[in-house]
Design a protein around this motif. Structure first.
Motif, PDB file in Angstrom:
ATOM      1  N   ASP A  24      15.524  48.034 -56.903  1.00 51.56           N
ATOM      2  CA  ASP A  24      14.834  48.174 -55.609  1.00 51.56           C
ATOM      3  C   ASP A  24      13.845  47.042 -55.345  1.00 51.56           C
ATOM      4  O   ASP A  24      13.215  47.001 -54.297  1.00 51.56           O
ATOM      5  N   LEU A  25      13.734  46.126 -56.296  1.00 51.40           N
ATOM      6  CA  LEU A  25      12.696  45.099 -56.181  1.00 51.40           C
ATOM      7  C   LEU A  25      12.944  44.149 -55.011  1.00 51.40           C
ATOM      8  O   LEU A  25      11.997  43.739 -54.333  1.00 51.40           O
ATOM      9  N   GLU A  26      14.195  43.817 -54.748  1.00 49.76           N
ATOM     10  CA  GLU A  26      14.491  42.905 -53.635  1.00 49.76           C
ATOM     11  C   GLU A  26      14.084  43.521 -52.298  1.00 49.76           C
ATOM     12  O   GLU A  26      13.541  42.851 -51.422  1.00 49.76           O
ATOM     13  N   ARG A  27      14.357  44.823 -52.130  1.00 54.04           N
ATOM     14  CA  ARG A  27      13.966  45.501 -50.892  1.00 54.04           C
ATOM     15  C   ARG A  27      12.451  45.475 -50.716  1.00 54.04           C
ATOM     16  O   ARG A  27      11.937  45.209 -49.619  1.00 54.04           O
ATOM     17  N   GLN A  28      11.721  45.735 -51.820  1.00 53.51           N
ATOM     18  CA  GLN A  28      10.260  45.693 -51.759  1.00 53.51           C
ATOM     19  C   GLN A  28       9.774  44.285 -51.404  1.00 53.51           C
ATOM     20  O   GLN A  28       8.809  44.120 -50.652  1.00 53.51           O
ATOM     21  N   ALA A  29      10.448  43.284 -51.967  1.00 53.90           N
ATOM     22  CA  ALA A  29      10.054  41.903 -51.688  1.00 53.90           C
ATOM     23  C   ALA A  29      10.292  41.553 -50.217  1.00 53.90           C
ATOM     24  O   ALA A  29       9.487  40.852 -49.597  1.00 53.90           O
ATOM     25  N   ARG A  30      11.371  42.063 -49.642  1.00 57.25           N
ATOM     26  CA  ARG A  30      11.658  41.796 -48.236  1.00 57.25           C
ATOM     27  C   ARG A  30      10.599  42.442 -47.331  1.00 57.25           C
ATOM     28  O   ARG A  30      10.175  41.846 -46.331  1.00 57.25           O
ATOM     29  N   LEU A  31      10.177  43.654 -47.684  1.00 62.03           N
ATOM     30  CA  LEU A  31       9.130  44.314 -46.900  1.00 62.03           C
ATOM     31  C   LEU A  31       7.824  43.532 -46.984  1.00 62.03           C
ATOM     32  O   LEU A  31       7.121  43.363 -45.992  1.00 62.03           O
ATOM     33  N   ALA A  32       7.497  43.064 -48.196  1.00 64.35           N
ATOM     34  CA  ALA A  32       6.274  42.268 -48.359  1.00 64.35           C
ATOM     35  C   ALA A  32       6.384  40.943 -47.608  1.00 64.35           C
ATOM     36  O   ALA A  32       5.382  40.413 -47.111  1.00 64.35           O
ATOM     37  N   ALA A  33       7.609  40.414 -47.499  1.00 63.51           N
ATOM     38  CA  ALA A  33       7.807  39.136 -46.813  1.00 63.51           C
ATOM     39  C   ALA A  33       7.505  39.238 -45.332  1.00 63.51           C
ATOM     40  O   ALA A  33       7.099  38.254 -44.700  1.00 63.51           O
ATOM     41  N   LYS A  34       7.682  40.426 -44.731  1.00 61.91           N
ATOM     42  CA  LYS A  34       7.414  40.590 -43.298  1.00 61.91           C
ATOM     43  C   LYS A  34       5.968  40.252 -42.959  1.00 61.91           C
ATOM     44  O   LYS A  34       5.686  39.616 -41.948  1.00 61.91           O
ATOM     45  N   ASP A  35       5.038  40.701 -43.797  1.00 63.24           N
ATOM     46  CA  ASP A  35       3.620  40.398 -43.558  1.00 63.24           C
ATOM     47  C   ASP A  35       3.377  38.902 -43.624  1.00 63.24           C
ATOM     48  O   ASP A  35       2.638  38.335 -42.812  1.00 63.24           O
ATOM     49  N   SER A  36       4.020  38.248 -44.614  1.00 64.19           N
ATOM     50  CA  SER A  36       3.847  36.803 -44.768  1.00 64.19           C
ATOM     51  C   SER A  36       4.448  36.036 -43.595  1.00 64.19           C
ATOM     52  O   SER A  36       3.861  35.063 -43.097  1.00 64.19           O
ATOM     53  N   ILE A  37       5.606  36.494 -43.132  1.00 60.30           N
ATOM     54  CA  ILE A  37       6.266  35.862 -41.983  1.00 60.30           C
ATOM     55  C   ILE A  37       5.415  36.022 -40.726  1.00 60.30           C
ATOM     56  O   ILE A  37       5.233  35.089 -39.935  1.00 60.30           O
ATOM     57  N   GLU A  38       4.879  37.231 -40.515  1.00 61.03           N
ATOM     58  CA  GLU A  38       4.049  37.492 -39.337  1.00 61.03           C
ATOM     59  C   GLU A  38       2.801  36.602 -39.356  1.00 61.03           C
ATOM     60  O   GLU A  38       2.418  36.033 -38.320  1.00 61.03           O
ATOM     61  N   LYS A  39       2.187  36.488 -40.516  1.00 56.15           N
ATOM     62  CA  LYS A  39       0.998  35.632 -40.646  1.00 56.15           C
ATOM     63  C   LYS A  39       1.333  34.182 -40.328  1.00 56.15           C
ATOM     64  O   LYS A  39       0.573  33.488 -39.643  1.00 56.15           O
ATOM     65  N   ALA A  40       2.486  33.715 -40.815  1.00 61.41           N
ATOM     66  CA  ALA A  40       2.898  32.334 -40.546  1.00 61.41           C
ATOM     67  C   ALA A  40       3.109  32.107 -39.053  1.00 61.41           C
ATOM     68  O   ALA A  40       2.718  31.070 -38.509  1.00 61.41           O
ATOM     69  N   ALA A  41       3.733  33.081 -38.366  1.00 56.38           N
ATOM     70  CA  ALA A  41       3.960  32.954 -36.924  1.00 56.38           C
ATOM     71  C   ALA A  41       2.641  32.906 -36.154  1.00 56.38           C
ATOM     72  O   ALA A  41       2.500  32.156 -35.186  1.00 56.38           O
ATOM     73  N   LEU A  42       1.678  33.710 -36.588  1.00 57.88           N
ATOM     74  CA  LEU A  42       0.360  33.696 -35.942  1.00 57.88           C
ATOM     75  C   LEU A  42      -0.301  32.331 -36.118  1.00 57.88           C
ATOM     76  O   LEU A  42      -0.901  31.791 -35.174  1.00 57.88           O
ATOM     77  N   GLU A  43      -0.177  31.765 -37.319  1.00 58.82           N
ATOM     78  CA  GLU A  43      -0.764  30.443 -37.577  1.00 58.82           C
ATOM     79  C   GLU A  43      -0.072  29.356 -36.761  1.00 58.82           C
ATOM     80  O   GLU A  43      -0.687  28.338 -36.427  1.00 58.82           O
ATOM     81  N   MET A  44       1.190  29.576 -36.424  1.00 56.94           N
ATOM     82  CA  MET A  44       1.942  28.605 -35.618  1.00 56.94           C
ATOM     83  C   MET A  44       1.624  28.731 -34.128  1.00 56.94           C
ATOM     84  O   MET A  44       2.104  27.938 -33.324  1.00 56.94           O
ATOM     85  N   GLY A  45       0.842  29.752 -33.757  1.00 53.87           N
ATOM     86  CA  GLY A  45       0.413  29.899 -32.364  1.00 53.87           C
ATOM     87  C   GLY A  45       1.349  30.693 -31.481  1.00 53.87           C
ATOM     88  O   GLY A  45       1.411  30.473 -30.268  1.00 53.87           O
ATOM     89  N   ILE A  46       2.042  31.653 -32.060  1.00 51.04           N
ATOM     90  CA  ILE A  46       3.030  32.410 -31.287  1.00 51.04           C
ATOM     91  C   ILE A  46       2.396  33.225 -30.156  1.00 51.04           C
ATOM     92  O   ILE A  46       2.972  33.363 -29.078  1.00 51.04           O
ATOM     93  N   LEU A  47       1.187  33.754 -30.380  1.00 49.46           N
ATOM     94  CA  LEU A  47       0.560  34.582 -29.331  1.00 49.46           C
ATOM     95  C   LEU A  47       0.151  33.754 -28.124  1.00 49.46           C
ATOM     96  O   LEU A  47       0.292  34.188 -26.980  1.00 49.46           O
ATOM     97  N   GLY A  48      -0.354  32.555 -28.385  1.00 46.42           N
ATOM     98  CA  GLY A  48      -0.713  31.668 -27.273  1.00 46.42           C
ATOM     99  C   GLY A  48       0.506  31.280 -26.454  1.00 46.42           C
ATOM    100  O   GLY A  48       0.458  31.246 -25.221  1.00 46.42           O
ATOM    101  N   GLN A  49       1.617  31.016 -27.147  1.00 39.24           N
ATOM    102  CA  GLN A  49       2.854  30.670 -26.446  1.00 39.24           C
ATOM    103  C   GLN A  49       3.384  31.853 -25.657  1.00 39.24           C
ATOM    104  O   GLN A  49       3.863  31.704 -24.527  1.00 39.24           O
ATOM    105  N   ALA A  50       3.291  33.055 -26.245  1.00 39.30           N
ATOM    106  CA  ALA A  50       3.741  34.265 -25.543  1.00 39.30           C
ATOM    107  C   ALA A  50       2.938  34.478 -24.266  1.00 39.30           C
ATOM    108  O   ALA A  50       3.489  34.835 -23.216  1.00 39.30           O
ATOM    109  N   LYS A  51       1.634  34.253 -24.331  1.00 35.29           N
ATOM    110  CA  LYS A  51       0.765  34.414 -23.164  1.00 35.29           C
ATOM    111  C   LYS A  51       1.141  33.426 -22.066  1.00 35.29           C
ATOM    112  O   LYS A  51       1.284  33.798 -20.893  1.00 35.29           O
ATOM    113  N   ARG A  52       1.338  32.165 -22.434  1.00 33.20           N
ATOM    114  CA  ARG A  52       1.676  31.148 -21.431  1.00 33.20           C
ATOM    115  C   ARG A  52       3.028  31.439 -20.778  1.00 33.20           C
ATOM    116  O   ARG A  52       3.183  31.329 -19.561  1.00 33.20           O
TER     117      ARG A  52
END
Length: 197
Positions: free
Chosen positions: A146-174
């Motif tokens: 089950d470790l791979e599934r747990q790793a994928r769930l943990a990866a979602k938080d990391s992916i979301e953080k990376a998108a925020l750092e890339m400025g996704i919310l500002g682009q969504a607003k514009r």
């Protein structure tokens, strides 16, 4: 004969005027006419027709490590290359008439809800296990299936953080502002958008 053609021309003219007037009332039912009063509820209804406005999509790839401690000792580690799509937008169902201020000269000021990340969807085809191991001094410890599934769930938080750092919310607003302004311009209204809390 000439009077007859003049009479026919006048009749056709009245008919065309009637058709144009009827078409104007059908095409612009809410606030298309210059002399009509803008209605904040009508504006909200038009904008809400866009539903939940997903205005930007980022594809993010990230290397994510995940570690599980074993009992009584030792660890199991997995390293994933994760690719995911991150979608961001604005929930327009939260828009209400109090968020619309009618200004002069057919202009309106709209206070939009803040943008947010709507979905993080991992692309299973592009996500791969790069490495997996247990501590070298505990080779008898079995892999956790089950470790791979747990790793994928943990990866979602990391992916979301990376998108925020890339400025996704500002682009969504514009992007959302451009879409809403274009919608209202077809109705003869100039929109000024601001962001709420």
């Amino acid at each position: 004969m000439q009077k007859r053609w003049v009479g026919l021309g006048v009749a056709v003219g009245f008919f065309l005027a009637f058709v144009i007037l009827l078409g104007w009332k059908i095409i612009v039912p809410h606030f298309g006419g210059a002399s009509q009063t803008l209605d904040s509820q009508a504006v909200v209804k038009e904008i809400r027709s866009l539903s939940e406005l997903i205005s930007v999509k980022y594809t993010v790839q990230k290397v994510v490590g995940f570690e599980e401690k074993k009992i009584p000792f030792g660890t199991e580690k997995i390293l994933l290359i994760v690719q995911a799509e991150v979608l961001a937008g604005i929930d327009l169902s939260r828009l209400s008439p109090k968020d619309v201020e009618i200004l002069r000269d057919r202009r309106i000021k709209i206070t939009l809800p803040p943008p947010k990340i709507v979905h993080v969807v991992i692309d299973d085809k592009e996500t791969k296990v790069w490495d997996r191991q247990v501590t070298w001094w505990t080779p008898w410890v079995p892999y956790n299936p089950d470790l791979e599934r747990q790793a994928r769930l943990a990866a979602k938080d990391s992916i979301e953080k990376a998108a925020l750092e890339m400025g996704i919310l500002g682009q969504a607003k514009r992007n959302a502002e451009v879409t809403i302004r274009s919608l209202l311009e077809t109705l003869g209204v100039q929109a000024i958008t601001t962001e709420g809390t």
